[in-house]
Each structure stands twice: as C-alpha cells, then as structure tokens.
Design a protein around this motif. Structure first.
Motif, PDB file in Angstrom:
ATOM      1  N   ASN A  12       0.850  -1.193   0.000  1.00  6.39           N
ATOM      2  CA  ASN A  12       0.000   0.000   0.000  1.00  6.39           C
ATOM      3  C   ASN A  12       0.888   1.245   0.000  1.00  6.39           C
ATOM      4  N   ARG A  13       0.275   2.393  -0.059  1.00  5.17           N
ATOM      5  CA  ARG A  13       1.063   3.625  -0.209  1.00  5.17           C
ATOM      6  C   ARG A  13       2.053   3.824   0.932  1.00  5.17           C
ATOM      7  N   GLN A  14       1.603   3.566   2.153  1.00  3.33           N
ATOM      8  CA  GLN A  14       2.479   3.763   3.306  1.00  3.33           C
ATOM      9  C   GLN A  14       3.684   2.825   3.246  1.00  3.33           C
ATOM     10  N   ALA A  62       9.245   2.852 -10.096  1.00  2.00           N
ATOM     11  CA  ALA A  62       8.303   2.582 -11.180  1.00  2.00           C
ATOM     12  C   ALA A  62       6.883   2.433 -10.645  1.00  2.00           C
ATOM     13  N   GLU A  63       6.743   1.764  -9.509  1.00  2.32           N
ATOM     14  CA  GLU A  63       5.423   1.603  -8.902  1.00  2.32           C
ATOM     15  C   GLU A  63       4.923   2.932  -8.346  1.00  2.32           C
ATOM     16  N   MET A  64       5.808   3.698  -7.745  1.00  8.25           N
ATOM     17  CA  MET A  64       5.427   5.016  -7.240  1.00  8.25           C
ATOM     18  C   MET A  64       4.940   5.909  -8.376  1.00  8.25           C
ATOM     19  N   SER A  65       5.650   5.884  -9.491  1.00 11.58           N
ATOM     20  CA  SER A  65       5.273   6.691 -10.647  1.00 11.58           C
ATOM     21  C   SER A  65       3.908   6.277 -11.186  1.00 11.58           C
ATOM     22  N   LEU A  66       3.651   4.979 -11.236  1.00 12.28           N
ATOM     23  CA  LEU A  66       2.362   4.487 -11.717  1.00 12.28           C
ATOM     24  C   LEU A  66       1.224   5.017 -10.862  1.00 12.28           C
ATOM     25  N   ARG A  67       1.482   5.186  -9.570  1.00 16.71           N
ATOM     26  CA  ARG A  67       0.434   5.657  -8.644  1.00 16.71           C
ATOM     27  C   ARG A  67       0.424   7.171  -8.480  1.00 16.71           C
ATOM     28  N   TYR A 103      -2.191  -5.429   6.871  1.00 16.08           N
ATOM     29  CA  TYR A 103      -3.185  -4.606   6.184  1.00 16.08           C
ATOM     30  C   TYR A 103      -4.624  -4.858   6.619  1.00 16.08           C
ATOM     31  N   LYS A 104      -4.813  -5.633   7.661  1.00 12.61           N
ATOM     32  CA  LYS A 104      -6.171  -5.843   8.143  1.00 12.61           C
ATOM     33  C   LYS A 104      -6.783  -4.498   8.528  1.00 12.61           C
ATOM     34  N   HIS A 105      -7.938  -4.207   7.956  1.00 10.51           N
ATOM     35  CA  HIS A 105      -8.658  -2.955   8.212  1.00 10.51           C
ATOM     36  C   HIS A 105      -7.862  -1.730   7.749  1.00 10.51           C
ATOM     37  N   LYS A 106      -6.919  -1.939   6.809  1.00  8.13           N
ATOM     38  CA  LYS A 106      -6.132  -0.832   6.285  1.00  8.13           C
ATOM     39  C   LYS A 106      -6.194  -0.817   4.763  1.00  8.13           C
ATOM     40  N   GLU A 107      -5.662   0.236   4.203  1.00  9.15           N
ATOM     41  CA  GLU A 107      -5.567   0.344   2.760  1.00  9.15           C
ATOM     42  C   GLU A 107      -4.759  -0.822   2.200  1.00  9.15           C
TER      43      GLU A 107
END
Length: 231
Positions: A12-14, A62-67, A103-107
């Motif tokens: 996830n982003r974090q 590359a993943e950061m750029s995609l998002r 990530y339970k209950h998280k983004e």
C-alpha cells in the motif's frame, strides 16, 4: 527496516514509501560505513549487492510513478558487481502472509494479496511472458493442475526469482501486445500499430488506460510497473 522481495505492487502507499525511505537508509549505511543499523539483518543481507539494491529501488520508483508519486531522490551509481541476495529474511509466500496481517482494516496495495496459486499466477503471467514464453507455458500448465487450496510457496519463490531476470526488448513487446488485447477498445495514437511505437510509449499508453479505466485484470498485473524498469 524492511526491503521486501515481492513485487512493489502488493504494497500500500504507506509501505511503498516506507520501503523507499528505508532502502535509501540502507544504501547510506553501506556506502558510508555508518554504524547505525550496520548489523541489522536487512543491511547485512544487501551488503555486496549494490546493483540488485539499485534495481529494487528502480522497481519501487516505477510503482510510485504508476500511482502518481513524484520521485526526487535518485541513488548514486551502483557497483557493477553484486547479484541478488541468495537468502530471504522471510520467503515470498511468508511475505504475503505478513502483509495480510499488516493490512487488516487498512488500505491495500494496487495488487490484491493472492489467495491461491491461480491468482498469483495471473498477477505475474505477463512479467513471465516477457522473459521466457516456454517457462510461461510450463508454469501455466502446472498451475492449471493445482488444487484450489494447494500451498503455493514454491510458485511464489519461483516467480520472485524469474522477475529478477532481465527481459529482452522483444519479450517486453510481446508481453505488452498481449496486455493490450485485454482492452477491447484500446487504440494507439494516430491509429498506428503497436510495432511502430517505442516500448516506452506503448507501456505508457497501457498504463494510462488501465489506471484511468480501472481495468481490473491488468490493474492487478506486476508487469504494469515492473517492465518499465527494463525499457
């Protein structure tokens, strides 16, 4: 400190931004002989693997750029030597479990954490196709014979190792052309054929269309970001 081995699309982003920061910290400790975290298992694991660590950084970027994240902190040029670390702190299959609990209950990440071998394979299939069509066919056949709830730890390890290999330009184009076929109304600039476009342009068109339309099948593909590193 944590440098994951699975594709950054699962983060996830974090976690994605957190790994990027920690990777820079590890590089600083190693290159400047700093004492802080010098004996951390993750730091020790990456010593002598500067080139691979740079590739992991590029995969994160590359993943950061995609998002939609902007990247302004490049790494110094890596040594020419240094393959990927031989050992994992946690094997890829275990890393999926760790993220599931985290990530339970998280983004969630861009790519859903796999529940079975078939889901994991579909997420990686175009990345594998870009590298070796024969291996692609072999894994596809093997996965089709697996039971729904069969343990897929060996498959997770195999796919992680395959994605560390550099694909050829021809292989990348083949994978991208297969990806665009999942977009029934996909069109290229000026009606041109995909063969006439650079790999970068073709990938960007697929990325933009996929993310804008939230095309679930391709949105969950590791190839959507990782192939950009090799172009």
């Amino acid at each position: 400190m944590r440098i994951w081995d699975i594709n950054p699309g699962y983060l996830n982003r974090q976690s994605l931004l957190g790994e990027h920061r920690e990777l820079h910290a590890i590089v600083s400790v190693i290159t400047n002989n700093k004492k802080g975290y010098s004996n951390h298992p993750e730091t020790l694991r990456w010593k002598g693997h500067g080139r691979a660590l740079t590739l992991r950084h590029d995969l994160l970027v590359a993943e950061m750029s995609l998002r939609g994240f902007r990247h302004k902190s490049p790494l110094p040029p890596p040594p020419e030597t240094g393959e990927w670390p031989v050992k994992y702190i946690d094997e890829p299959y275990r890393q999926f479990s760790l993220l599931e609990n985290k990530y339970k209950h998280k983004e969630q990440g861009r790519i859903s954490l796999p529940r079975n071998a078939r889901q994991l394979w579909h997420q990686h299939r175009y990345s594998v196709l870009a590298r070796n069509p024969d291996i692609y066919e072999a894994i596809s056949s093997a996965v089709s014979r697996m039971k729904k709830n069969e343990n897929f730890s060996d498959l997770a390890n195999e796919l992680t190792e395959i994605l560390r290999q550099q694909p050829s330009s021809r292989g990348i184009r083949n994978a991208l052309q297969h990806m665009q076929r999942h977009m029934s109304d996909f069109s290229l600039p000026d009606g041109r054929a995909s063969e006439s476009l650079s790999l970068k342009t073709l990938l960007m068109n697929i990325q933009q269309r996929t993310m804008a339309d939230n095309a679930s099948y391709l949105t969950a593909s590791t190839a959507l970001s990782e192939l950009d590193v090799w172009i």
